[in-house]
Scaffold this motif. Structure first.
Motif, PDB file in Angstrom:
ATOM      1  N   VAL A  70      51.447 -12.519  -3.483  1.00 25.29           N
ATOM      2  CA  VAL A  70      50.694 -12.979  -2.321  1.00 25.29           C
ATOM      3  C   VAL A  70      51.212 -14.313  -1.779  1.00 25.29           C
ATOM      4  N   LEU A  71      52.012 -15.012  -2.574  1.00 25.17           N
ATOM      5  CA  LEU A  71      52.636 -16.253  -2.113  1.00 25.17           C
ATOM      6  C   LEU A  71      53.938 -16.421  -2.884  1.00 25.17           C
ATOM      7  N   ALA A  72      55.030 -16.678  -2.183  1.00 24.32           N
ATOM      8  CA  ALA A  72      56.314 -16.862  -2.851  1.00 24.32           C
ATOM      9  C   ALA A  72      57.186 -17.798  -2.047  1.00 24.32           C
ATOM     10  N   GLY A  73      57.817 -18.718  -2.734  1.00 25.63           N
ATOM     11  CA  GLY A  73      58.788 -19.594  -2.113  1.00 25.63           C
ATOM     12  C   GLY A  73      59.833 -19.993  -3.134  1.00 25.63           C
ATOM     13  N   ASP A  74      61.065 -19.525  -2.940  1.00 30.00           N
ATOM     14  CA  ASP A  74      62.163 -19.796  -3.868  1.00 30.00           C
ATOM     15  C   ASP A  74      61.772 -19.475  -5.309  1.00 30.00           C
ATOM     16  N   ALA A  88      47.855 -25.040   0.545  1.00 28.89           N
ATOM     17  CA  ALA A  88      48.993 -25.183  -0.356  1.00 28.89           C
ATOM     18  C   ALA A  88      50.303 -25.236   0.418  1.00 28.89           C
ATOM     19  N   LEU A  89      50.450 -24.374   1.430  1.00 27.49           N
ATOM     20  CA  LEU A  89      51.688 -24.349   2.207  1.00 27.49           C
ATOM     21  C   LEU A  89      51.959 -25.682   2.882  1.00 27.49           C
ATOM     22  N   ALA A  90      50.922 -26.297   3.440  1.00 25.06           N
ATOM     23  CA  ALA A  90      51.103 -27.585   4.105  1.00 25.06           C
ATOM     24  C   ALA A  90      51.542 -28.651   3.104  1.00 25.06           C
ATOM     25  N   ALA A  91      50.907 -28.668   1.937  1.00 24.09           N
ATOM     26  CA  ALA A  91      51.251 -29.668   0.927  1.00 24.09           C
ATOM     27  C   ALA A  91      52.652 -29.437   0.364  1.00 24.09           C
ATOM     28  N   LEU A  92      53.014 -28.186   0.133  1.00 25.65           N
ATOM     29  CA  LEU A  92      54.337 -27.874  -0.395  1.00 25.65           C
ATOM     30  C   LEU A  92      55.423 -28.197   0.625  1.00 25.65           C
ATOM     31  N   ASP A  93      55.155 -27.917   1.887  1.00 27.06           N
ATOM     32  CA  ASP A  93      56.120 -28.258   2.931  1.00 27.06           C
ATOM     33  C   ASP A  93      56.330 -29.764   3.018  1.00 27.06           C
ATOM     34  N   ALA A  94      55.260 -30.532   2.833  1.00 27.45           N
ATOM     35  CA  ALA A  94      55.364 -31.987   2.879  1.00 27.45           C
ATOM     36  C   ALA A  94      56.213 -32.507   1.723  1.00 27.45           C
ATOM     37  N   VAL A  95      56.024 -31.937   0.540  1.00 29.68           N
ATOM     38  CA  VAL A  95      56.816 -32.354  -0.616  1.00 29.68           C
ATOM     39  C   VAL A  95      58.283 -31.986  -0.415  1.00 29.68           C
ATOM     40  N   THR A 108      59.358 -20.329   2.061  1.00 28.58           N
ATOM     41  CA  THR A 108      58.093 -19.798   1.580  1.00 28.58           C
ATOM     42  C   THR A 108      57.718 -18.543   2.340  1.00 28.58           C
ATOM     43  N   GLN A 109      57.308 -17.530   1.627  1.00 29.81           N
ATOM     44  CA  GLN A 109      56.963 -16.260   2.249  1.00 29.81           C
ATOM     45  C   GLN A 109      55.577 -15.828   1.802  1.00 29.81           C
ATOM     46  N   LEU A 110      54.719 -15.606   2.756  1.00 30.16           N
ATOM     47  CA  LEU A 110      53.390 -15.089   2.468  1.00 30.16           C
ATOM     48  C   LEU A 110      53.401 -13.586   2.639  1.00 30.16           C
ATOM     49  N   ARG A 111      52.747 -12.922   1.735  1.00 31.45           N
ATOM     50  CA  ARG A 111      52.676 -11.466   1.810  1.00 31.45           C
ATOM     51  C   ARG A 111      51.229 -11.032   1.716  1.00 31.45           C
ATOM     52  N   GLY A 112      50.859 -10.073   2.529  1.00 28.82           N
ATOM     53  CA  GLY A 112      49.507  -9.550   2.467  1.00 28.82           C
ATOM     54  C   GLY A 112      49.305  -8.755   1.202  1.00 28.82           C
TER      55      GLY A 112
END
Length: 301
Positions: free
Chosen positions: A60-64, A33-40, A3-7
């Motif tokens: 502003v938010l990207a992961g795979d 969202a990042l915490a929940a997605l990481d948990a999943v 997951t990559q966060l971008r300003g």
């Protein structure tokens, strides 16, 4: 999930409904969202997410977001685009009556198979497919316009990772396509942003498809955090614009859409493929969608 966060930098608002600009002191970290997605993801699920600013197009938010994954009912969106395009071109009569018996019976979702009406016009079938994820309605439309025509439209739009590959089936055999549709979250956010910005096929087609999708009654995933009425969610009082489509299947949850509030707008997509072994597994996946919804509400308000 990588997951990559971008300003992102705020530009001028395209609509007075979403001004003034958000004050700079408020968080945009998507931390919930990042915490929940990481948990999943840690529990073994395959997760893909993408969020872009509706006006600037900046991610502003990207992961795979590049992964091509099954999206179940979201595959109906290209079909609706083709139906709207043919209606706009005058090659498809929106009042043409289609018999339910023209396609094989399917009861996997929707309402038409429970209704007494044995036939409905094209326009009503599009509403059922968009609002109620009606499998029989979608299959009837697909039979009318043709799968190859839908695929050609997808290519014309410029999508290379999004495809409707089959109709809906109660059971999938070894000779059937394994899924209804495939997509990447990166392309889904581009598609939905294009629809609400009147850039898909034509302004008239974009507006028609957006109108159909705005009727979607499945507000149980990302949209659960909006507190909108699933049966009437034109929430002008609070300045919230919301358009979405969900996909559900065994071990598949997916949602893509656009959310715009007084201060910002965003196009989003989230796909979670998981081992649907228990209610707990399913609830964990659903919680990730709702966490993203909370962060999106923070983003637009």
């Amino acid at each position: 999930m990588r997951t990559q966060l971008r300003g992102e930098a705020r530009g001028e608002r395209a609509s007075t409904r979403r001004s003034p600009r958000r004050s700079p002191g408020r968080s945009r970290s998507f931390a919930t969202a990042l915490a929940a997605l990481d948990a999943v993801a840690a529990a073994g699920a395959q997760v893909s997410v993408c969020v872009t600013d509706l006006d600037s197009g900046e991610t502003v938010l990207a992961g795979d977001a590049h992964l091509v994954l099954p999206v179940a009912g979201i595959g109906v969106v290209p079909l609706l685009i083709e139906v709207a395009a043919q209606i706009d071109a005058g090659t498809l009569d929106p009042l043409q009556i289609i018999e339910r018996s023209s396609v094989a019976p399917v009861t996997v979702g929707g309402l038409w198979h429970r209704l007494a009406a044995p036939a409905l016009p094209v326009r009503d079938l599009a509403v059922l497919a968009a609002a109620a994820s009606d499998a029989a309605a979608a299959n009837a439309l697909l039979e009318r316009v043709g799968l190859e025509t839908v695929r050609a439209r997808v290519e014309e739009i410029g999508l290379v990772k999004t495809a409707l590959i089959d109709g809906f089936r109660d059971e999938r055999g070894p000779d059937d396509a394994p899924h209804v549709g495939l997509a990447s979250t990166g392309e889904l956010v581009t598609l939905f942003a294009g629809l609400v910005n009147a850039q898909v096929v034509s302004p008239a087609v974009s507006a028609q498809v957006s109108e159909w999708l705005s009727l979607n009654q499945d507000l149980a995933l990302v949209a659960a955090s909006t507190a909108l009425d699933p049966f009437a969610h034109d929430d002008d009082r609070h300045g919230l614009l919301f358009v979405n489509k969900t996909g559900r299947g065994d071990g598949i949850r997916a949602e893509a859409g656009v959310i715009a509030g007084p201060r910002a707008g965003a196009a989003y997509a989230l796909i979670v493929c998981f081992d649907d072994l228990s209610v707990a597994h399913r609830l964990r996946a659903h919680e990730a969608f709702r966490a993203l919804g909370l962060d999106l509400m923070e983003y637009v308000y």
